[in-house]
Motif scaffolding. Structure first.
Motif, mmCIF file in Angstrom:
data_model
loop_
_atom_site.group_PDB
_atom_site.id
_atom_site.type_symbol
_atom_site.label_atom_id
_atom_site.label_comp_id
_atom_site.label_asym_id
_atom_site.label_seq_id
_atom_site.Cartn_x
_atom_site.Cartn_y
_atom_site.Cartn_z
ATOM 1 N N GLY A 7 0.671 -1.159 -0.083
ATOM 2 C CA GLY A 7 0.122 -0.117 -0.032
ATOM 3 C C GLY A 7 0.816 1.302 0.036
ATOM 4 N N SER A 8 2.024 0.996 0.108
ATOM 5 C CA SER A 8 3.025 2.228 0.168
ATOM 6 C C SER A 8 3.170 2.769 -1.186
ATOM 7 C CB SER A 8 4.617 2.037 0.714
ATOM 8 O OG SER A 8 5.391 2.877 0.374
ATOM 9 N N ILE A 9 2.950 4.036 -1.657
ATOM 10 C CA ILE A 9 3.146 4.681 -2.922
ATOM 11 C C ILE A 9 4.467 4.760 -3.108
ATOM 12 C CG2 ILE A 9 2.568 6.729 -4.266
ATOM 13 C CD1 ILE A 9 0.005 7.117 -2.798
ATOM 14 N N GLY A 10 5.253 5.363 -1.963
ATOM 15 C CA GLY A 10 6.759 5.460 -2.412
ATOM 16 C C GLY A 10 7.574 4.173 -2.547
ATOM 17 N N ASP A 11 7.009 2.986 -2.044
ATOM 18 C CA ASP A 11 7.713 1.802 -2.072
ATOM 19 C C ASP A 11 7.209 0.992 -3.375
ATOM 20 O OD1 ASP A 11 9.791 -0.100 -0.725
ATOM 21 O OD2 ASP A 11 7.974 -1.297 -0.438
ATOM 22 N N ASN A 12 6.354 1.472 -4.129
ATOM 23 C CA ASN A 12 5.999 0.910 -5.309
ATOM 24 C C ASN A 12 6.753 0.927 -6.479
ATOM 25 O OD1 ASN A 12 4.567 -0.689 -7.143
ATOM 26 N ND2 ASN A 12 2.583 0.849 -7.137
ATOM 27 N N LYS A 13 7.505 -0.271 -6.548
ATOM 28 C CA LYS A 13 8.800 -0.257 -8.031
ATOM 29 C C LYS A 13 8.405 -1.298 -9.001
ATOM 30 C CE LYS A 13 12.188 1.287 -4.663
ATOM 31 N NZ LYS A 13 11.391 1.471 -3.596
ATOM 32 N N VAL A 14 7.164 -2.239 -8.661
ATOM 33 C CA VAL A 14 6.864 -3.263 -9.535
ATOM 34 C C VAL A 14 5.446 -3.224 -10.212
ATOM 35 C CG1 VAL A 14 8.626 -4.890 -8.639
ATOM 36 C CG2 VAL A 14 6.108 -4.858 -7.890
ATOM 37 N N GLY A 15 4.741 -2.370 -9.786
ATOM 38 C CA GLY A 15 3.326 -2.356 -10.364
ATOM 39 C C GLY A 15 2.395 -3.392 -9.774
ATOM 40 N N GLY A 16 1.115 -3.730 -10.543
ATOM 41 C CA GLY A 16 0.292 -4.819 -10.403
ATOM 42 C C GLY A 16 -0.372 -4.752 -9.049
ATOM 43 N N TRP A 17 -1.262 -5.463 -8.911
ATOM 44 C CA TRP A 17 -2.309 -5.784 -7.613
ATOM 45 C C TRP A 17 -2.740 -4.268 -7.351
ATOM 46 C CZ3 TRP A 17 0.001 -8.945 -3.137
ATOM 47 C CH2 TRP A 17 0.248 -10.115 -3.564
ATOM 48 N N ILE A 18 -3.333 -3.659 -8.359
ATOM 49 C CA ILE A 18 -3.693 -2.159 -8.212
ATOM 50 C C ILE A 18 -4.927 -2.043 -7.242
ATOM 51 C CG2 ILE A 18 -5.019 -2.241 -10.244
ATOM 52 C CD1 ILE A 18 -4.392 0.705 -10.824
ATOM 53 N N SER A 19 -5.920 -2.896 -7.285
ATOM 54 C CA SER A 19 -6.964 -2.928 -6.493
ATOM 55 C C SER A 19 -6.533 -3.044 -4.978
ATOM 56 C CB SER A 19 -8.087 -3.866 -6.749
ATOM 57 O OG SER A 19 -8.470 -3.719 -7.989
ATOM 58 N N TYR A 20 -5.801 -4.075 -4.692
ATOM 59 C CA TYR A 20 -5.406 -4.242 -3.274
ATOM 60 C C TYR A 20 -4.346 -2.989 -2.680
ATOM 61 C CZ TYR A 20 -3.364 -6.681 0.741
ATOM 62 O OH TYR A 20 -2.778 -7.088 2.005
ATOM 63 N N ARG A 21 -3.516 -2.787 -3.787
ATOM 64 C CA ARG A 21 -2.569 -1.690 -3.471
ATOM 65 C C ARG A 21 -3.253 -0.346 -3.073
ATOM 66 N NH1 ARG A 21 2.989 -2.060 -4.653
ATOM 67 N NH2 ARG A 21 3.446 -3.793 -5.911
ATOM 68 N N SER A 22 -4.408 -0.123 -3.828
ATOM 69 C CA SER A 22 -4.960 1.224 -3.891
ATOM 70 C C SER A 22 -5.861 1.311 -2.417
ATOM 71 C CB SER A 22 -5.823 1.500 -5.164
ATOM 72 O OG SER A 22 -5.044 1.671 -6.130
ATOM 73 N N ALA A 23 -6.446 0.008 -2.058
ATOM 74 C CA ALA A 23 -7.270 -0.075 -0.906
ATOM 75 C C ALA A 23 -6.478 0.210 0.439
ATOM 76 C CB ALA A 23 -7.878 -1.240 -0.770
ATOM 77 N N LYS A 24 -5.191 -0.521 0.309
ATOM 78 C CA LYS A 24 -4.166 -0.289 1.513
ATOM 79 C C LYS A 24 -3.575 1.167 1.443
ATOM 80 C CE LYS A 24 -4.524 -4.352 3.359
ATOM 81 N NZ LYS A 24 -5.256 -4.370 4.705
#
Length: 221
Positions: A124-141
């Motif tokens: 869920g960290s925007i700053g730590d996102n380096k690989v993409g994918g999992w957009i729904s789960y990432r965005s919710a977190k």
């Protein structure tokens, strides 16, 4: 004796947190959907259940959540986005904890230290996102992290000794993650629970509104 409330108490991490808190002498109240009918996505259910518990609590942990909902696996790409799957993720992983936090001021004591922790995820960290994918789960977190940050600011005005944080438990060996462990280091639910309680015990009001991992290291937003 610490008065503790675990929400999502029948899940892998929630059950382990319940056991660990009980073993150290806490008076633990646990709520879950499967056992108590506690539906964190439903405002009426949340209000009714949280209105019937024995507040105030020295520790509240929101341990609800899911990586897959109704069989919808995390997307490998934004091109695989499905509106219902994304809305389901937000309902459970962001709106649900927000509904709980809307009751936090009543559930926490004003006259002594207390902690309200929401289980988030490093993805869920925007700053730590380096690989993409999992957009729904990432965005919710990411959304629940904003909820925690906002709630912490408001809570500090009336509960200056309280701490409200997001916690990343690490990759935990539960039914929640078994299809996704892969090459990632993982720990048992019991070890994750011990780690999380250790982090909680070390928090101070100066750290409210922040995001920490299982080792107590701050995670970037």
């Amino acid at each position: 004796m610490r008065n503790t409330l675990i929400l999502g108490a029948s899940g892998g991490i929630g059950a382990a947190l319940t056991a660990a808190a009980t073993n150290r002498g806490d008076a633990v109240t646990g709520l879950s959907r499967s056992r108590d009918g506690f539906d964190i996505t439903n405002s009426t259910s949340v209000a009714q259940h949280l209105g019937s518990v024995s507040a105030p609590y020295d520790l509240i942990v929101v341990a609800t959540g899911a990586l897959e909902i109704d069989g919808a696996a995390p997307e490998k790409s934004v091109k695989n986005l499905n509106a219902k799957a994304m809305l389901d993720q937000f309902a459970l992983n962001a709106v649900g904890p927000a509904l709980v936090l809307s009751h936090a001021a009543r559930l926490l004591p004003r006259d002594r230290p207390a902690v309200c922790a929401v289980l988030s995820a490093r993805v869920g960290s925007i700053g730590d996102n380096k690989v993409g994918g999992w957009i729904s789960y990432r965005s919710a977190k990411a959304a629940v992290n904003q909820v925690v940050r906002t709630a912490s600011i408001e809570l500090a005005r009336t509960h200056p000794q309280s701490v409200c944080v997001s916690l990343h438990p690490g990759t935990v060996q539960t039914a929640f993650t078994e299809r996704y462990l892969g090459r990632h280091p993982s720990v048992s639910a019991a070890e994750a629970a011990d780690n999380l309680l250790r982090v909680v015990d070390g928090l101070s009001p100066a750290q409210t509104g922040r995001f920490f991992d299982w080792a107590g290291k701050e995670v970037p937003w």
